[in-house]
Design an enzyme around this catalytic site. Structure first.
Site, short mmCIF file in Angstrom:
data_model
loop_
_atom_site.label_atom_id
_atom_site.label_comp_id
_atom_site.label_asym_id
_atom_site.label_seq_id
_atom_site.Cartn_x
_atom_site.Cartn_y
_atom_site.Cartn_z
N HIS A 198 39.52 10.34 13.26
CA HIS A 198 38.04 10.56 13.77
C HIS A 198 37.45 10.41 14.64
O HIS A 198 37.10 9.90 14.49
CB HIS A 198 38.22 10.45 12.27
CG HIS A 198 38.20 11.25 10.79
ND1 HIS A 198 39.24 10.71 10.43
CD2 HIS A 198 37.86 12.37 10.89
CE1 HIS A 198 39.65 11.03 8.87
NE2 HIS A 198 38.61 12.14 9.27
N HIS A 238 29.60 16.60 12.67
CA HIS A 238 29.75 16.13 11.80
C HIS A 238 30.94 15.15 11.59
O HIS A 238 30.89 14.60 10.18
CB HIS A 238 30.90 17.05 11.42
CG HIS A 238 32.59 16.55 11.41
ND1 HIS A 238 33.16 17.21 13.22
CD2 HIS A 238 33.36 16.34 11.01
CE1 HIS A 238 34.39 17.36 12.80
NE2 HIS A 238 35.01 16.55 11.65
#
Length: 480
Positions: A198, A238
């Site tokens: 991520h 996001h």
């Protein structure tokens, strides 16, 4: 690259082939070979592999499939280092009447630099190359799922993100100043952590897939610029400040994030808060020239679609770990709610397929949610050489979380346990039960996507199914 007359030419598949009468001369202007394994290290690895293969052949009489696969990976990696280790600069040219290659200064590997100093280096390079013209070949490739993120540096990815915002006419439609956009993109980059999956590169991939889907489905002529801006910016932001531990860990470990958001999608709430914190800075506020109504619409839309990213993650939890959900069966449990909303959104999208209307606000909203979900989990729609390294990164992050859970005495996430999860098994269920149903529904509305995202996912399922079968066959043959 120069032609016979000494004029710089653009490297392109459409170039005429070399010949004795017409030949080209190459000049290396940038390299970053310090970031990769040295040739001697690869040679040593190959020698060890050959030695191991010889010993195995002596013991069992044949080379196991896993050994052949490992050799193939090593050889492929070596070829890549020797041929295209760092050629992304090819795609950028100055626009000064006579095209020539921009000579970039490689990022020096100086371990003593602080994180802040390294970021400032990226910023300087980004601003230095942001005025360069990106070639038409790269612009077109950027609109497709085949784009290879692994060939680009951080500063170059920031330039490509700038290209996405400008090519979709956001600057003129929303009155965004270029300098403010650049400040915003850089701040977003700074708020992604250096973790296996991520990270900023993942953020770029999700944004690039959203950008590609917008072009492939011709949404530029079907949705307003504000809606497209919401989708692209939500993709960009996001996973801001993702710590590498998912919502389940946050709740079980009672982290500050879980306490702050009352166990309700703590990560997604945090990502969204960070995004609007960046926008609150005057020098980064790409929304500052909008009316209050436009701002409210964009803020409301982004908040709404951040919740959809939570649904993406939870859908995987539901399919791979029923035991985990049973631990969280309280009536107001966010995971159960999110999973119910996942099914609700997908079923609603199915129900409106035959009567879909782009002028219907509810229809558009459901489509935008589906596009967000598809973009976030779209790695398997990419070529295998691009997609498979991402799976390795994800498993690395998963295994690190489960190791921490074991150390702290927390419930161990079954689908993250390195002792129970294999690479192929982690993907076959995910592709079969999450990706294919979701991608199939979007393809029904946009048949053109079948070749771009659905077929690659089907091939990925076949690839990992074969890998899983081979692994089980090998286990069966080695059992006493």
């Amino acid at each position: 690259m120069y032609n016979r007359e000494g004029t710089v030419v653009k490297i392109s598949p459409r170039l005429e082939a070399n010949s004795k009468e017409s030949y080209y001369r190459l000049e290396v202007v940038a390299s970053d070979l310090q970031t990769v394994a040295k040739s001697s290290e690869l040679d040593n690895m190959e020698h060890r592999l050959h030695h191991l293969e010889s010993k195995v052949n002596q013991d069992v009489g044949k080379t196991p499939d896993i050994m052949s696969e490992l050799k193939s990976h090593v050889e492929s990696f070596k070829r890549k280092l020797e041929s295209v280790e760092h050629l992304s600069w090819i795609g950028l040219f100055k626009d000064d009447g006579e095209q020539h290659l921009a000579k970039f200064t490689p990022k020096p590997k100086t371990p003593q630099l602080s994180v802040q100093e390294e970021r400032q280096q990226v910023r300087r390079k980004f601003l230095n190359i942001s005025s360069l013209q990106v070639t038409e070949d790269v612009r077109e490739l950027l609109k497709t799922p085949t784009f290879d993120n692994w060939q680009w540096e951080e500063a170059e990815m920031l330039v490509l993100l700038q290209v996405m915002y400008t090519s979709l006419d956001f600057l003129s439609a929303l009155n965004i100043e270029l300098e403010v956009l650049q400040n915003f993109l850089f701040e977003v980059y700074c708020h992604y952590n250096n973790i296996p999956f991520h990270n900023f590169q993942h953020c770029f991939c999700v944004t690039q897939m959203m950008y590609g889907l917008i072009w492939l489905t011709d949404l530029r002529n079907k949705l307003g610029r504000t809606d497209l801006f919401i989708m692209l910016t939500s993709a960009l932001c996001h996973d801001l400040d993702h710590p590498g531990y998912n919502n389940v860990y946050q709740i079980n470990a009672q982290t500050d994030l879980a306490l702050r958001y009352n166990d309700i999608s703590p990560l997604e709430n945090h990502h969204c808060a960070i995004a609007f914190g960046i926008l609150a800075k005057p020098e980064c506020n790409i929304l500052k020239n909008l009316s209050s109504e436009q701002y409210k619409h964009i803020r409301g839309g982004m908040i709404k679609y951040f919740s959809v990213f939570s649904i993406c993650c939870v859908s995987v939890l539901h399919l791979l770990s029923h035991e985990l959900l049973s631990l969280l069966s309280l009536g107001r449990c966010i995971l159960a709610t999110d999973m119910a909303r996942h099914n609700e959104i997908l079923n609603k999208f199915k129900s409106i397929q035959s009567v879909f209307d782009f002028t219907n606000k509810d229809h558009k909203e459901v489509l935008m949610k589906i596009m967000v979900k598809v973009s976030d989990i779209s790695n398997e729609a990419r070529p295998m050489a691009v997609a498979e390294p991402w799976l390795d990164c994800l498993l690395q992050e998963f295994f690190h979380q489960s190791d921490t859970e074991k150390q702290k005495g927390l419930p161990v996430s079954p689908f993250m346990d390195r002792d129970k999860v294999s690479k192929p098994s982690s993907q076959t269920n995910f592709i079969r039960f999450v990706l294919l149903p979701l991608f199939s529904e979007l393809t029904k509305l946009f048949p053109c996507l079948e070749q771009h995202i659905l077929e690659p996912v089907r091939r990925a399922l076949e690839y990992y199914s074969d890998m899983e079968k081979a692994s089980k066959d090998e286990e069966a043959t080695t059992k006493p």
